[in-house]
Structure formats: structure tokens, C-alpha cells
Design a protein around this motif. Sequence first.
Motif, PDB file in Angstrom:
ATOM      1  N   ARG A 173       1.511  -0.314   5.294  1.00  0.00           N
ATOM      2  CA  ARG A 173       1.608   0.063   3.886  1.00  0.00           C
ATOM      3  C   ARG A 173       2.265  -1.041   3.054  1.00  0.00           C
ATOM      4  N   SER A 174       3.351  -1.589   3.580  1.00  0.00           N
ATOM      5  CA  SER A 174       4.083  -2.647   2.882  1.00  0.00           C
ATOM      6  C   SER A 174       4.731  -3.555   3.918  1.00  0.00           C
ATOM      7  N   PRO A 175       4.021  -4.594   4.364  1.00  0.00           N
ATOM      8  CA  PRO A 175       4.576  -5.504   5.367  1.00  0.00           C
ATOM      9  C   PRO A 175       5.930  -6.080   4.957  1.00  0.00           C
ATOM     10  N   ALA A 176       6.096  -6.360   3.675  1.00  0.00           N
ATOM     11  CA  ALA A 176       7.362  -6.938   3.214  1.00  0.00           C
ATOM     12  C   ALA A 176       8.519  -5.975   3.453  1.00  0.00           C
ATOM     13  N   LYS A 177       8.294  -4.707   3.168  1.00  0.00           N
ATOM     14  CA  LYS A 177       9.359  -3.735   3.359  1.00  0.00           C
ATOM     15  C   LYS A 177       9.618  -3.509   4.848  1.00  0.00           C
ATOM     16  N   ALA A 178       8.548  -3.535   5.641  1.00  0.00           N
ATOM     17  CA  ALA A 178       8.719  -3.397   7.088  1.00  0.00           C
ATOM     18  C   ALA A 178       9.579  -4.526   7.632  1.00  0.00           C
ATOM     19  N   MET A 179       9.349  -5.743   7.147  1.00  0.00           N
ATOM     20  CA  MET A 179      10.140  -6.880   7.610  1.00  0.00           C
ATOM     21  C   MET A 179      11.601  -6.766   7.159  1.00  0.00           C
ATOM     22  N   ALA A 181      16.099   5.571  12.980  1.00  0.00           N
ATOM     23  CA  ALA A 181      15.471   5.766  11.667  1.00  0.00           C
ATOM     24  C   ALA A 181      14.789   4.485  11.198  1.00  0.00           C
ATOM     25  N   LEU A 182      15.453   3.355  11.366  1.00  0.00           N
ATOM     26  CA  LEU A 182      14.870   2.077  10.943  1.00  0.00           C
ATOM     27  C   LEU A 182      13.627   1.748  11.753  1.00  0.00           C
ATOM     28  N   SER A 183      13.657   2.022  13.054  1.00  0.00           N
ATOM     29  CA  SER A 183      12.497   1.759  13.904  1.00  0.00           C
ATOM     30  C   SER A 183      11.283   2.546  13.422  1.00  0.00           C
ATOM     31  N   ARG A 184      11.505   3.797  13.055  1.00  0.00           N
ATOM     32  CA  ARG A 184      10.406   4.633  12.564  1.00  0.00           C
ATOM     33  C   ARG A 184       9.915   4.141  11.203  1.00  0.00           C
ATOM     34  N   LEU A 185      10.818   3.728  10.335  1.00  0.00           N
ATOM     35  CA  LEU A 185      10.421   3.216   9.024  1.00  0.00           C
ATOM     36  C   LEU A 185       9.566   1.953   9.155  1.00  0.00           C
ATOM     37  N   ILE A 186       9.899   1.123  10.124  1.00  0.00           N
ATOM     38  CA  ILE A 186       9.111  -0.091  10.355  1.00  0.00           C
ATOM     39  C   ILE A 186       7.674   0.270  10.695  1.00  0.00           C
ATOM     40  N   VAL A 187       7.504   1.267  11.562  1.00  0.00           N
ATOM     41  CA  VAL A 187       6.160   1.719  11.942  1.00  0.00           C
ATOM     42  C   VAL A 187       5.414   2.271  10.740  1.00  0.00           C
ATOM     43  N   VAL A 218       0.858  -1.170   0.000  1.00  0.00           N
ATOM     44  CA  VAL A 218       0.000   0.000   0.000  1.00  0.00           C
ATOM     45  C   VAL A 218       0.895   1.220   0.000  1.00  0.00           C
ATOM     46  N   VAL A 219       0.703   2.079  -0.970  1.00  0.00           N
ATOM     47  CA  VAL A 219       1.556   3.257  -1.098  1.00  0.00           C
ATOM     48  C   VAL A 219       1.299   4.201   0.064  1.00  0.00           C
ATOM     49  N   ALA A 220       2.366   4.742   0.629  1.00  0.00           N
ATOM     50  CA  ALA A 220       2.235   5.654   1.760  1.00  0.00           C
ATOM     51  C   ALA A 220       1.502   6.915   1.342  1.00  0.00           C
ATOM     52  N   GLY A 221       0.705   7.441   2.250  1.00  0.00           N
ATOM     53  CA  GLY A 221      -0.022   8.660   1.978  1.00  0.00           C
ATOM     54  C   GLY A 221       0.925   9.849   1.895  1.00  0.00           C
ATOM     55  N   PRO A 222       0.453  10.955   1.320  1.00  0.00           N
ATOM     56  CA  PRO A 222       1.314  12.131   1.131  1.00  0.00           C
ATOM     57  C   PRO A 222       1.818  12.697   2.453  1.00  0.00           C
ATOM     58  N   ASP A 223       1.081  12.442   3.555  1.00  0.00           N
ATOM     59  CA  ASP A 223       1.481  12.989   4.839  1.00  0.00           C
ATOM     60  C   ASP A 223       2.747  12.335   5.388  1.00  0.00           C
ATOM     61  N   HIS A 224       3.076  11.146   4.868  1.00  0.00           N
ATOM     62  CA  HIS A 224       4.255  10.450   5.361  1.00  0.00           C
ATOM     63  C   HIS A 224       5.329  10.246   4.287  1.00  0.00           C
ATOM     64  N   GLN A 225       5.010  10.542   3.046  1.00  0.00           N
ATOM     65  CA  GLN A 225       5.958  10.301   1.969  1.00  0.00           C
ATOM     66  C   GLN A 225       7.255  11.083   2.175  1.00  0.00           C
ATOM     67  N   ILE A 226       7.134  12.336   2.592  1.00  0.00           N
ATOM     68  CA  ILE A 226       8.334  13.150   2.795  1.00  0.00           C
ATOM     69  C   ILE A 226       9.167  12.575   3.925  1.00  0.00           C
ATOM     70  N   GLU A 227       8.510  12.196   5.030  1.00  0.00           N
ATOM     71  CA  GLU A 227       9.230  11.625   6.168  1.00  0.00           C
ATOM     72  C   GLU A 227       9.929  10.330   5.773  1.00  0.00           C
ATOM     73  N   ILE A 228       9.238   9.492   4.998  1.00  0.00           N
ATOM     74  CA  ILE A 228       9.829   8.230   4.560  1.00  0.00           C
ATOM     75  C   ILE A 228      11.070   8.478   3.715  1.00  0.00           C
ATOM     76  N   ARG A 229      10.974   9.417   2.775  1.00  0.00           N
ATOM     77  CA  ARG A 229      12.129   9.724   1.926  1.00  0.00           C
ATOM     78  C   ARG A 229      13.299  10.224   2.762  1.00  0.00           C
ATOM     79  N   GLU A 230      13.010  11.070   3.727  1.00  0.00           N
ATOM     80  CA  GLU A 230      14.074  11.601   4.584  1.00  0.00           C
ATOM     81  C   GLU A 230      14.735  10.492   5.402  1.00  0.00           C
ATOM     82  N   LEU A 231      13.917   9.596   5.947  1.00  0.00           N
ATOM     83  CA  LEU A 231      14.451   8.503   6.763  1.00  0.00           C
ATOM     84  C   LEU A 231      15.252   7.516   5.920  1.00  0.00           C
TER      85      LEU A 231
END
Length: 217
Positions: free
Chosen positions: A69-75, A58-64, A30-43
Motif C-alpha cells: 500500500r505504501s512502501p515508504a511507510k512500511a520502510m 504490532a510493527l511487524s504486522r504494520l509492515i506487512v 496506495v490507500v489501504a482497503g476498508p478490510d484493513h483500515q480498522i486493523e491499521i488504526r488499531e495497530l
Amino acid sequence: MANLGPGMHKSVYSVFIIGVILSMGSAPVVVAGPDHQIEIRELEGKIQTAAGKEIAIALSRLIVLYENRSPAKAMAYCALLKKEYEALGDAQGIAKVLYDHGNFYYYTGYYDKALNIYRQMVTHCQDNNLAQWLGRAYVITGRVYYRQGDYDTALDYFEKSLKIRRSINDIQGISCALNNFGLVSADLGDYTRAVQFQFDSLKGYERIGDQFGMGFS
């Protein structure tokens, strides 16, 4: 990850993440919403340049951000976070990330992979004398066997968890273990014991004011 040479950091992270995602087979993204896309790119940029605890944070926050949105990427990030905690010598951090990593597999139905991670967690906690985390490892391993209908093995793990949690007076953990005994008893048709287990579990949660625990006991 200080042992990576110049120019290798980004490629190693990318290849590692892709490998973990492919190991899952087909998984919804599931693609991240616009409210988190910037944060994800920064992290994701930060983990290419930061070191030590900064990468772990940074990794802990990306997992959350990716867990829904993408369980595979979180794992994949869980696996990377484990490597960072190993480099930092953080035994409790390793236990937590193994727990979270296993839970991703558990809640998406990959029970064999979940068991593999939980067994690693059991060994790690035993080797590092992490009693509370070992109690969690036992109970979640028991839940996998419970989901698979192997009640005898599930009960064995629940008993191990209960013994440890009683030894350290972990009221929340004791209540959790009792709740699981109740579930197995109900499935086996022993409703009298099931009710007693659930009642004892509820009393424990009430004692510590755990509203969430009280809700499912």
C-alpha cells in the motif's frame, strides 16, 4: 521504546516516519482497503501505548499491511522495528528487519540505499555470529551488484554466501547461491555452466521439497 518520556512517544514516532518517507523521494502510496483500515488504526494506536515485544509484534504486522500500500511507510516502520529489537537485545530480529528493510529499497530500485542497509546487516551478522543470516546478507548484496552489471563483485558475494551455507549444511541456501551463479554465467554467455548450476540448484530444492525454489531453478 522505554526511553521516551511522557507525551513524547507519539510525536517521536510521527517525526521519525515522516523523515524516512521523505528520504525516499517520490514514492507511490496506495490507500489501504476498508478490510484493513480498522486493523491499521488499531495497530498504529497500539504502538503509541504498548511496550517491548507488543510493539515489535504490532510493527511487524504494520509492515506487512503497508508493504504494497505504501512502501515508504512500511520502510519507516522497519526502521522503528529495528530500534525495538535493539532495545530487546534480539540479534536475529535485528538481522531480519535489516534484511526486510534492505529488500524494500532493492525491489523499488533504490540500490545505493539497499547496499547501505545490507552492509549494516553483514556487519551485524558477523558481530553476532549469525551464520545463516550472514549467508543471506551476502547473497542479497551480490544480487544488487548483479543488477548493476558488476558481475565480478556479485560473484565474490555469491561465493562468500555459498561457503557459509555449505559450512552449516543449509541446503536451501546452497541451492539459492547456485541459482545465482547460474544467472551470472548465463549473462556472461557461458550457457553450459549456467545449465549445470541451475541443475545442481534444482536438485537441492528437490531434496528438501522446496516447491517455490524448484519453480525458478
